[in-house]
Design an enzyme around this catalytic site. Structure first.
Site, short mmCIF file in Angstrom:
data_model
loop_
_atom_site.label_atom_id
_atom_site.label_comp_id
_atom_site.label_asym_id
_atom_site.label_seq_id
_atom_site.Cartn_x
_atom_site.Cartn_y
_atom_site.Cartn_z
N ARG A 134 0.79 -1.23 0.00
CA ARG A 134 0.00 0.00 0.00
C ARG A 134 0.82 1.28 0.00
NH1 ARG A 134 -3.17 -3.50 2.76
NH2 ARG A 134 -2.32 -2.90 4.75
N THR A 178 1.70 -5.91 4.09
CA THR A 178 1.14 -5.21 2.94
C THR A 178 1.07 -3.70 3.19
OG1 THR A 178 -1.07 -5.56 3.83
CG2 THR A 178 -0.29 -7.15 2.18
N GLY A 194 -1.59 -11.63 8.94
CA GLY A 194 -1.41 -13.09 9.08
C GLY A 194 -2.36 -13.71 10.07
N ASN A 273 -8.41 -8.21 14.27
CA ASN A 273 -9.38 -9.15 14.83
C ASN A 273 -8.66 -10.30 15.55
OD1 ASN A 273 -9.01 -9.50 11.69
ND2 ASN A 273 -9.17 -11.55 12.58
N ASP A 318 -14.35 -11.04 12.65
CA ASP A 318 -13.31 -10.43 11.82
C ASP A 318 -13.53 -8.93 11.66
OD1 ASP A 318 -11.05 -10.16 10.19
OD2 ASP A 318 -12.10 -10.73 8.37
N LYS A 345 -14.38 -1.77 10.26
CA LYS A 345 -15.25 -2.70 9.54
C LYS A 345 -16.65 -2.78 10.13
CE LYS A 345 -11.99 -6.16 7.72
NZ LYS A 345 -11.59 -7.59 7.88
N CYS A 619 -6.14 -21.89 -1.81
CA CYS A 619 -6.11 -21.41 -3.20
C CYS A 619 -6.97 -20.17 -3.45
CB CYS A 619 -6.57 -22.50 -4.16
SG CYS A 619 -5.84 -24.13 -3.83
N MET A 662 3.42 -17.86 -8.47
CA MET A 662 2.55 -18.96 -8.01
C MET A 662 3.31 -19.75 -6.95
SD MET A 662 -0.04 -21.08 -7.95
CE MET A 662 -0.12 -22.71 -7.18
#
Ligand code: CA
Length: 692
Positions: A134, A178, A194, A273, A318, A345, A619, A662
């Protein structure tokens, strides 16, 4: 701030004389002032995090003359989430994998770039938020970046040369970064994410900005009391937990929403959270679980606890408080107060006195069903019975994506309004059928301690808006519908303007007072970054990164409906100016996945069901809920690799596409691979049948 000096230069007998702009000294004094708006030197422009510019050259009367000055193609990038900085005519930004660029703001020419080689550093830890960052911080000639694998790196802003780097996390754990670092008093602070992927225990760390040496660290939740407490605050916090919470980490990770408050020399940390979300597992006897979902004020010099306000005692949805914290002088109850504005949130807009953490106001800005209201006397929410899924299942508003996420709001002191992208979406919380006592924390995969199926999210499941909110009167002034649901952060100016990019690729300017749309341009890709404004040689510019990405893209059809397909739509930096005449660069039209059925593939439903769980855990964060890609990774329903077991195993287990970003999942068994194959084919076939 701009001073001019005469520089003489002697080279090989040639005497040249020229004038050069002296470097702006971006220090604490500079960052704490409103300034003249010529630079955008910090994440929220200055320490206030208001994202408000005093510039007026571009204003509500002439904004329709705004045109493109230049654009820069960024072919090596994927997600672009950053707030760029602009200092002395140079734009600095971080892109995917923390790639860092310095660009001349007048010409759009790249001056230098720096690759922290995140993929090589991450190794098998490269699993989560792989391409998100960011933004950087700027301080006294240094540019500080964070890397997703957990480092802070200081660069010489002139040359891009690395000055120091330091690891901020334990690489054996699935923490990642991030967020943008924040700077103050010769220090730089960073947290991490995390919470959903690990028995995570959140913390923030301040480092010496000249050496990278640790100055102080503050843990957000207490560890095992048997190990002793780091400080009195942890001892106090431990009294609000029950059971063996430390086994599951507790959480609270500060991945965004850290603000330095120069008025009180304190760092305001918006905390995360619980780990896991489900309090019945984390702290089975209840309790407030400090300092989850809080704003914690720390002494900036020592990291010592000063005060806190908790938005969600005993968090279980969360609902983190990691959203940006904005500093503003407001009049409350006839008193001028140095306040903080915060819209986490959970759907309430909080105004808090920064002197002591006292709650001044909190009203709903979106649909909220977990609480009736916030009791201003106690500062605590009045929760709705059943909202904690006491009987095993409940639909609750807002969803875990929040009524407002990290897409930053802005505050305009002229209009007195906050401009915020909002999301209206329900979350289904379910632990029916789970053996809560046997639940184990994940390690490098997602498991929040509630049923997590990873289904597709239908495209009309959510709505979104740009909301103009009066924080003093605590009410909506105007509100405009936006495309669902992942819209970018806002910027506001003294020119009575609000700017915002949208999920559908449109970049808009609005009248800040009325909400009338005054200007719009389509930029050929979903927008996930907020714009900035600054001047060079007296001309006002507006710059914006365009590159669809971030957590909202994992929702499947809600994100995929905009047609921003992996590697199809260009990533770019755009710069606008009044009467700009550069032609808009071309971008392909919206594109959608074409799922492929393999008719002779016999789907085993039991295997597909196992594959669904594995997909949700490992995934979907990139490839999308229900195997519907939101655009930041390939849609596996049309991938030829996912039609061949050998090719699929080579990618997933053997890691042949690690250099492309990936990750490698070396721990997957043959049965895991079979499950994933069957689930992907099942979802692809269902999509093909649905189309017929
Ligand atoms: Ca979270």
């Amino acid at each position: 701030m701009q001073r001019w000096l005469k520089v003489s230069c002697l080279t090989a007998g040639l005497v040249a004389s020229f004038t050069a702009a002296a470097d702006t000294v971006v220090d604490d004094k500079y960052l704490s002032e409103d300034g003249d708006g010529s630079n955008w030197a910090a994440y929220g422009r200055n320490a206030s995090e208001q994202r408000y510019s005093p510039l007026t050259q571009i204003n509500a009367d002439n904004v329709k003359q705004l045109g493109l000055a230049w654009s820069l193609d960024l072919p090596n990038e994927r997600s672009l989430l950053a707030t760029p900085l602009a200092v002395d005519g140079v734009i600095y930004f971080t892109a995917s994998y923390s790639h860092t660029y310095a660009v001349d703001a007048k010409s759009g020419k790249v001056l230098w770039n720096y690759d922290p080689k995140v993929i090589e550093h991450a190794g098998d830890r490269l699993r989560i938020m792989w391409d998100s960052n960011r933004g950087p911080a700027f301080y006294k000639g240094k540019l500080i970046i964070s890397t997703v694998d957990g480092r802070l790196v200081a660069l010489d802003a002139k040359s891009g040369k690395m000055l120091w780097e330091t690891m901020t996390i334990d690489p054996r754990r699935s923490y990642y970064i991030t967020g943008a670092p924040k700077v103050f008093r010769d220090k730089v602070i960073i947290g991490n994410g995390g919470t959903e992927h690990e028995a995570a225990r959140g913390y923030v760390t301040a480092y010496d900005i000249n050496t990278g040496k640790q100055a102080w660290r503050f843990f957000i939740v207490p560890g095992n009391p048997a190990d002793g407490f780091e400080n009195k605050a942890m001892e106090m916090a431990a009294k609000t937990w029950t059971g063996e919470w430390w086994v599951h980490g507790g959480g609270g990770n500060a991945w965004n929403g850290i603000t330095y408050d120069p008025a009180y020399n304190q760092v305001l940390v918006g905390t995360g959270n619980g780990s896991p979300w489900n309090q019945k597992i984390r702290s089975p006897g209840g309790g407030d679980n400090l300092f989850l979902c809080s704003i914690v004020a720390l002494d900036a010099d020592t990291g010592e606890y000063k005060w806190h306000y908790q938005t969600n005692p005993g968090e279980t949805w969360d609902y983190n408080s990691n959203m940006d914290i904005t500093l503003a002088d407001v009049n409350y109850g006839g008193q001028p107060i140095k306040a903080l504005l915060h819209a986490p949130k959970n759907g309430f807009f909080y105004v808090i006195n920064r002197a002591n953490g006292e709650l001044l106001a909190a009203e709903k800005f979106a649909k909220v069903t977990w609480a009736e209201r916030i009791d201003l006397k106690t500062g605590r929410p009045v929760e709705v019975k059943g909202a904690r899924y006491e009987d095993g299942e409940e639909t609750v508003w807002p969803s875990p994506f929040g009524a407002h996420s990290w897409h930053a709001m802005s505050y305009n002191p002229d209009t007195g309004l906050v401009y915020m992208p909002t999301i209206e979406m329900a979350g289904v919380f379910k632990d029916k059928g789970m053996d809560l006592g046997k639940w184990q924390s994940p390690h490098f995969y997602i498991d929040p301690g509630v049923v997590f199926g990873g289904e597709d999210t239908p495209k009309d499941y959510s709505t979104a808006s740009l909301l103009a909110w009066d924080p003093v009167k605590q009410k909506k002034v105007w509100q405009l519908p936006l495309p669902p649901m992942w819209n970018a952060g806002t910027m506001t100016t003294k020119g009575n303007l609000v700017f915002e990019g949208r999920a559908d690729g449109e970049f808009d300017a609005y009248n800040a007072t009325t909400g009338d749309k005054l200007w719009a341009v389509k930029l050929g890709n979903g927008i996930s970054s907020p714009p900035i404004t600054y001047t060079v040689d007296g001309k006002q510019y507006i710059s914006l990164l365009v590159g669809w990405g971030g957590g909202g893209t994992l929702l499947g059809s809600t994100a995929a409906q905009h047609g921003w397909k992996y590697k199809v739509h260009p990533r770019r930096l755009f710069t606008f100016v009044l009467d700009g005449k550069a032609p808009l660069p071309a971008s392909p039209p919206p594109a959608f996945a074409t799922p492929v059925d393999v008719p002779d593939f016999k789907i085993d439903d039991a295997l597909a069901e196992q594959g669904k769980t594995r997909f949700a855990h490992s995934c979907m964060w990139c490839h999308g809920g229900g195997v519907v890609s939101g655009g930041t990774a390939p849609d596996l329903r049309e991938s030829p690799i996912a039609t061949s077991r050998d090719a699929f195993k080579d990618v997933v287990v053997n890691g042949v596409k690690v250099p492309n970003g990936m990750p490698r999942f070396g721990e997957f068994t043959d049965k895991d691979i079979d499950g994933l194959m069957h689930y992907i084919r099942q979802q692809a076939r269902a999509a093909v049948v649905a189309k017929k």
